[in-house]
Design a protein around this motif. Structure first.
Motif, PDB file in Angstrom:
ATOM      1  N   ASN A 120      42.642  51.393  43.785  1.00 23.33           N
ATOM      2  CA  ASN A 120      42.689  50.616  45.031  1.00 23.33           C
ATOM      3  C   ASN A 120      41.503  50.428  45.668  1.00 23.33           C
ATOM      4  O   ASN A 120      40.469  51.058  45.450  1.00 23.33           O
ATOM      5  CB  ASN A 120      43.296  51.915  45.928  1.00 23.33           C
ATOM      6  CG  ASN A 120      44.631  52.417  45.489  1.00 23.33           C
ATOM      7  OD1 ASN A 120      45.500  51.414  45.485  1.00 23.33           O
ATOM      8  ND2 ASN A 120      44.790  53.825  45.286  1.00 23.33           N
ATOM      9  N   LEU A 121      41.319  49.151  46.425  1.00 22.96           N
ATOM     10  CA  LEU A 121      40.186  48.721  47.136  1.00 22.96           C
ATOM     11  C   LEU A 121      40.574  48.523  48.361  1.00 22.96           C
ATOM     12  O   LEU A 121      41.699  47.769  48.876  1.00 22.96           O
ATOM     13  CB  LEU A 121      40.002  47.355  46.616  1.00 22.96           C
ATOM     14  CG  LEU A 121      38.359  46.831  47.281  1.00 22.96           C
ATOM     15  CD1 LEU A 121      37.272  47.458  47.148  1.00 22.96           C
ATOM     16  CD2 LEU A 121      38.381  45.333  46.986  1.00 22.96           C
ATOM     17  N   ILE A 139      37.454  38.732  45.269  1.00 21.71           N
ATOM     18  CA  ILE A 139      38.058  40.024  44.534  1.00 21.71           C
ATOM     19  C   ILE A 139      39.210  39.453  43.710  1.00 21.71           C
ATOM     20  O   ILE A 139      39.965  40.051  43.165  1.00 21.71           O
ATOM     21  CB  ILE A 139      38.329  41.131  45.321  1.00 21.71           C
ATOM     22  CG1 ILE A 139      39.443  40.882  46.286  1.00 21.71           C
ATOM     23  CG2 ILE A 139      36.929  41.513  45.968  1.00 21.71           C
ATOM     24  CD1 ILE A 139      40.030  41.964  47.105  1.00 21.71           C
ATOM     25  N   ASP A 140      39.589  38.084  43.972  1.00 22.23           N
ATOM     26  CA  ASP A 140      41.023  37.771  43.303  1.00 22.23           C
ATOM     27  C   ASP A 140      41.165  37.929  42.061  1.00 22.23           C
ATOM     28  O   ASP A 140      42.086  37.873  41.513  1.00 22.23           O
ATOM     29  CB  ASP A 140      41.163  36.013  44.115  1.00 22.23           C
ATOM     30  CG  ASP A 140      41.970  36.374  45.469  1.00 22.23           C
ATOM     31  OD1 ASP A 140      42.380  37.368  45.758  1.00 22.23           O
ATOM     32  OD2 ASP A 140      41.827  35.267  45.975  1.00 22.23           O
ATOM     33  N   SER A 146      45.618  47.522  43.820  1.00 23.51           N
ATOM     34  CA  SER A 146      46.228  47.049  45.246  1.00 23.51           C
ATOM     35  C   SER A 146      45.078  46.933  46.119  1.00 23.51           C
ATOM     36  O   SER A 146      44.012  48.065  45.960  1.00 23.51           O
ATOM     37  CB  SER A 146      47.017  48.156  45.649  1.00 23.51           C
ATOM     38  OG  SER A 146      47.994  48.393  44.956  1.00 23.51           O
ATOM     39  N   VAL A 147      45.083  46.154  47.171  1.00 24.21           N
ATOM     40  CA  VAL A 147      44.036  46.069  48.133  1.00 24.21           C
ATOM     41  C   VAL A 147      44.450  46.335  49.734  1.00 24.21           C
ATOM     42  O   VAL A 147      45.775  46.120  49.700  1.00 24.21           O
ATOM     43  CB  VAL A 147      43.632  44.633  48.233  1.00 24.21           C
ATOM     44  CG1 VAL A 147      42.680  44.507  49.514  1.00 24.21           C
ATOM     45  CG2 VAL A 147      42.852  44.355  46.973  1.00 24.21           C
ATOM     46  N   TYR A 148      44.067  47.205  50.202  1.00 31.89           N
ATOM     47  CA  TYR A 148      44.508  47.814  51.423  1.00 31.89           C
ATOM     48  C   TYR A 148      43.463  47.197  52.578  1.00 31.89           C
ATOM     49  O   TYR A 148      42.251  47.460  52.524  1.00 31.89           O
ATOM     50  CB  TYR A 148      44.521  49.336  51.552  1.00 31.89           C
ATOM     51  CG  TYR A 148      45.440  50.057  50.684  1.00 31.89           C
ATOM     52  CD1 TYR A 148      46.658  50.370  51.013  1.00 31.89           C
ATOM     53  CD2 TYR A 148      45.249  50.034  49.412  1.00 31.89           C
ATOM     54  CE1 TYR A 148      47.508  50.919  50.357  1.00 31.89           C
ATOM     55  CE2 TYR A 148      46.167  50.699  48.353  1.00 31.89           C
ATOM     56  CZ  TYR A 148      47.262  51.086  48.754  1.00 31.89           C
ATOM     57  OH  TYR A 148      48.126  51.428  47.697  1.00 31.89           O
ATOM     58  N   LEU A 149      43.798  46.639  53.665  1.00 29.80           N
ATOM     59  CA  LEU A 149      43.007  46.119  54.574  1.00 29.80           C
ATOM     60  C   LEU A 149      43.154  46.870  56.138  1.00 29.80           C
ATOM     61  O   LEU A 149      44.191  47.326  56.417  1.00 29.80           O
ATOM     62  CB  LEU A 149      43.450  44.596  55.036  1.00 29.80           C
ATOM     63  CG  LEU A 149      43.483  43.653  53.970  1.00 29.80           C
ATOM     64  CD1 LEU A 149      43.680  42.319  54.430  1.00 29.80           C
ATOM     65  CD2 LEU A 149      42.071  43.736  53.106  1.00 29.80           C
ATOM     66  N   TYR A 150      42.104  47.303  56.580  1.00 24.24           N
ATOM     67  CA  TYR A 150      41.855  48.048  57.825  1.00 24.24           C
ATOM     68  C   TYR A 150      41.459  47.315  58.907  1.00 24.24           C
ATOM     69  O   TYR A 150      40.106  47.150  59.003  1.00 24.24           O
ATOM     70  CB  TYR A 150      41.268  49.276  57.632  1.00 24.24           C
ATOM     71  CG  TYR A 150      41.910  50.105  56.745  1.00 24.24           C
ATOM     72  CD1 TYR A 150      43.050  51.422  57.074  1.00 24.24           C
ATOM     73  CD2 TYR A 150      41.951  50.116  55.293  1.00 24.24           C
ATOM     74  CE1 TYR A 150      43.868  51.883  56.290  1.00 24.24           C
ATOM     75  CE2 TYR A 150      42.545  50.851  54.384  1.00 24.24           C
ATOM     76  CZ  TYR A 150      43.461  51.895  54.967  1.00 24.24           C
ATOM     77  OH  TYR A 150      44.252  52.618  53.956  1.00 24.24           O
ATOM     78  N   HIS A 169      46.994  36.362  49.306  1.00 26.70           N
ATOM     79  CA  HIS A 169      46.405  37.069  48.490  1.00 26.70           C
ATOM     80  C   HIS A 169      47.142  37.816  47.622  1.00 26.70           C
ATOM     81  O   HIS A 169      47.409  38.807  48.310  1.00 26.70           O
ATOM     82  CB  HIS A 169      45.293  37.593  49.065  1.00 26.70           C
ATOM     83  CG  HIS A 169      44.007  36.397  49.741  1.00 26.70           C
ATOM     84  ND1 HIS A 169      43.078  35.997  49.142  1.00 26.70           N
ATOM     85  CD2 HIS A 169      43.988  35.806  50.854  1.00 26.70           C
ATOM     86  CE1 HIS A 169      42.360  35.111  49.462  1.00 26.70           C
ATOM     87  NE2 HIS A 169      42.962  34.992  50.674  1.00 26.70           N
ATOM     88  N   ASN A 170      47.335  37.633  46.206  1.00 29.00           N
ATOM     89  CA  ASN A 170      48.589  38.699  45.670  1.00 29.00           C
ATOM     90  C   ASN A 170      48.018  40.006  45.588  1.00 29.00           C
ATOM     91  O   ASN A 170      48.703  40.992  45.694  1.00 29.00           O
ATOM     92  CB  ASN A 170      48.402  37.852  44.396  1.00 29.00           C
ATOM     93  CG  ASN A 170      49.129  36.742  44.276  1.00 29.00           C
ATOM     94  OD1 ASN A 170      50.061  36.360  45.362  1.00 29.00           O
ATOM     95  ND2 ASN A 170      48.976  35.736  43.248  1.00 29.00           N
ATOM     96  N   LEU A 171      46.712  40.368  45.734  1.00 32.98           N
ATOM     97  CA  LEU A 171      46.393  41.780  45.464  1.00 32.98           C
ATOM     98  C   LEU A 171      46.612  42.545  46.897  1.00 32.98           C
ATOM     99  O   LEU A 171      46.603  43.813  46.728  1.00 32.98           O
ATOM    100  CB  LEU A 171      44.805  41.807  45.280  1.00 32.98           C
ATOM    101  CG  LEU A 171      44.307  41.102  43.772  1.00 32.98           C
ATOM    102  CD1 LEU A 171      42.814  41.427  43.845  1.00 32.98           C
ATOM    103  CD2 LEU A 171      45.150  42.153  42.741  1.00 32.98           C
ATOM    104  N   VAL A 172      46.618  41.797  47.767  1.00 37.81           N
ATOM    105  CA  VAL A 172      46.961  42.492  49.277  1.00 37.81           C
ATOM    106  C   VAL A 172      48.392  43.247  49.328  1.00 37.81           C
ATOM    107  O   VAL A 172      49.274  42.733  48.962  1.00 37.81           O
ATOM    108  CB  VAL A 172      46.895  41.769  50.554  1.00 37.81           C
ATOM    109  CG1 VAL A 172      47.073  42.557  51.573  1.00 37.81           C
ATOM    110  CG2 VAL A 172      45.327  41.040  50.282  1.00 37.81           C
ATOM    111  N   PHE A 173      48.144  44.488  49.523  1.00 38.93           N
ATOM    112  CA  PHE A 173      49.274  45.343  49.398  1.00 38.93           C
ATOM    113  C   PHE A 173      49.521  45.715  50.737  1.00 38.93           C
ATOM    114  O   PHE A 173      50.941  45.791  51.084  1.00 38.93           O
ATOM    115  CB  PHE A 173      49.309  46.809  48.567  1.00 38.93           C
ATOM    116  CG  PHE A 173      50.402  47.783  48.671  1.00 38.93           C
ATOM    117  CD1 PHE A 173      51.291  47.502  47.872  1.00 38.93           C
ATOM    118  CD2 PHE A 173      50.297  48.900  49.333  1.00 38.93           C
ATOM    119  CE1 PHE A 173      52.743  48.351  47.815  1.00 38.93           C
ATOM    120  CE2 PHE A 173      51.570  49.915  49.171  1.00 38.93           C
ATOM    121  CZ  PHE A 173      52.468  49.582  48.689  1.00 38.93           C
TER     122      PHE A 173
END
Length: 362
Positions: A120-121, A139-140, A146-150, A169-173
């Motif tokens: 997780n990032l 980072i793509d 999984s990538v979590y954005l805050y 962006h496919n990594l964004v969960f």
């Protein structure tokens, strides 16, 4: 005729100070049970329900456990050899599982982790802007699950545009917006990305454990059972480029701008950096008495006491009263007779019993 019952190994009883919980780690659910029933179910052998003298209570418990598929009945005791106990050890492929950083991070940092596999990032951003998309583009191509954005500041007017661009962006969960008091939805799924909306500020959210942050699954349980579920495998790069092991920590282990890939990996593999991650909740005051200890993610900074670790800052849940701080009749530890310090945990059992009974006897 004797009946032979075994417990589903993916349904794990965990004892707290007042009550116990059965963690259903496969179906991501949990069930409260009494401590008396915990002692009956806490076995990998056949369950002896005859320890319950009251026939009605005994049958009611059996019916509940079978209905929820927590226990099952064998036709023959020799079938037991077909069922093995759950291996509770946890093995991970590398030292890093979670990285938290800000959008102003030096992009050269990603060269330090380009050969690593990251579960997780998490990216903290003041708003959705070009800096965020530069990081996402960088980072793509990395090995990240999984990538979590805050996002600290919610812009309702630009939401539609933000959702479209971020979901590309496919990594964004998941995307978590804060200060979003005008939002009607709290969670929505858009293009396979979860968008969550929080009223509070991110500075408040990151410090406080709440019941909605409790998580139940196999990986989380095994991590929390063996290590510290927040600090284990975590690397945090703060907004000034300091390398830390948690959002609320003040200790810096170095600067990301002045460190090579080899130096970075040696740093995070050091005993000093790994110390907090190797703490088990059973070795921590108060936490060891909490029935939620294997499902919470507690970002408070622990301090080493004489015999056990402890937290100078109190948790939002009081396991000695079985109350969260936003519930009616909640009391903090001190007001219910529990004192925590470096020397240990002292419980005034008479005072605690009086407070507990006055709250729960109504």
């Amino acid at each position: 005729m004797r009946k032979f019952f075994l417990r589903n190994q993916l349904c794990i009883p965990v004892k707290g100070y007042n009550r116990a919980i059965i963690y259903d780690i496969l179906r991501k659910d949990y069930f409260f049970i009494s401590k008396a029933h915990f002692y009956i179910l806490d076995t990998d052998d056949f369950i002896d329900f005859n320890k319950i003298e009251d026939e009605e209570e005994r049958q009611s418990l059996i019916d509940f456990l079978i209905n929820e598929e927590i226990v099952f009945e064998l036709a023959d005791q020799n079938q037991k050899q077909c069922f093995t106990a759950l291996n509770r050890k946890l093995e991970v492929p590398n030292k890093i599982t979670n990285i938290v950083l800000h959008t102003n991070v030096d992009l050269n940092f990603f060269d330090c982790i380009k050969e690593e596999y990251i579960l997780n990032l998490s990216i903290i951003a003041p708003q959705v802007d070009d800096n965020l998309f530069k990081v996402l583009k960088r980072i793509d191509t990395l090995e990240i699950d999984s990538v979590y954005l805050y996002i600290e500041n919610f812009d309702h007017d630009a939401l539609e545009d933000h959702r479209k661009r971020l979901s590309d962006h496919n990594l964004v969960f998941s995307v978590n917006f804060f200060n979003s008091k005008n939002s009607i939805e709290k969670t929505e799924l858009y293009q396979n990305v979860y968008f969550n909306y929080f009223d509070e500020e991110f500075t408040v959210y990151k410090r406080k454990l709440t019941i909605d942050k409790l998580g139940i699954n196999t990986e989380h349980f095994l991590e929390a059972y063996n290590f510290h579920s927040y600090y284990f495998g975590k690397v945090y790069i703060d907004s000034d480029g300091n390398i830390k092991n948690g959002l609320n920590n003040t200790l810096s282990f170095g600067q990301v701008k002045s460190i090579s890939s080899v130096q970075f990996l040696n740093l995070i593999s050091s005993d000093q950096f790994q110390e907090l991650g190797n703490i088990q909740k059973d070795s921590m005051l108060v936490c060891c008495d909490c029935e939620f200890r294997y499902m919470c993610v507690d970002s408070r900074v622990p301090v080493k006491g004489i015999d056990k670790w402890y937290h100078p800052i109190e948790c939002a849940y009081n396991p000695y009263l079985s109350k969260w701080d936003d519930e009616v009749d909640y009391l903090d530890l001190n007001h219910c007779g529990v004192t925590i310090s470096a020397s240990g945990c002292f419980i005034d059992k008479e005072q605690l019993s009086q407070k507990f009974n006055s709250i729960w006897s109504a």
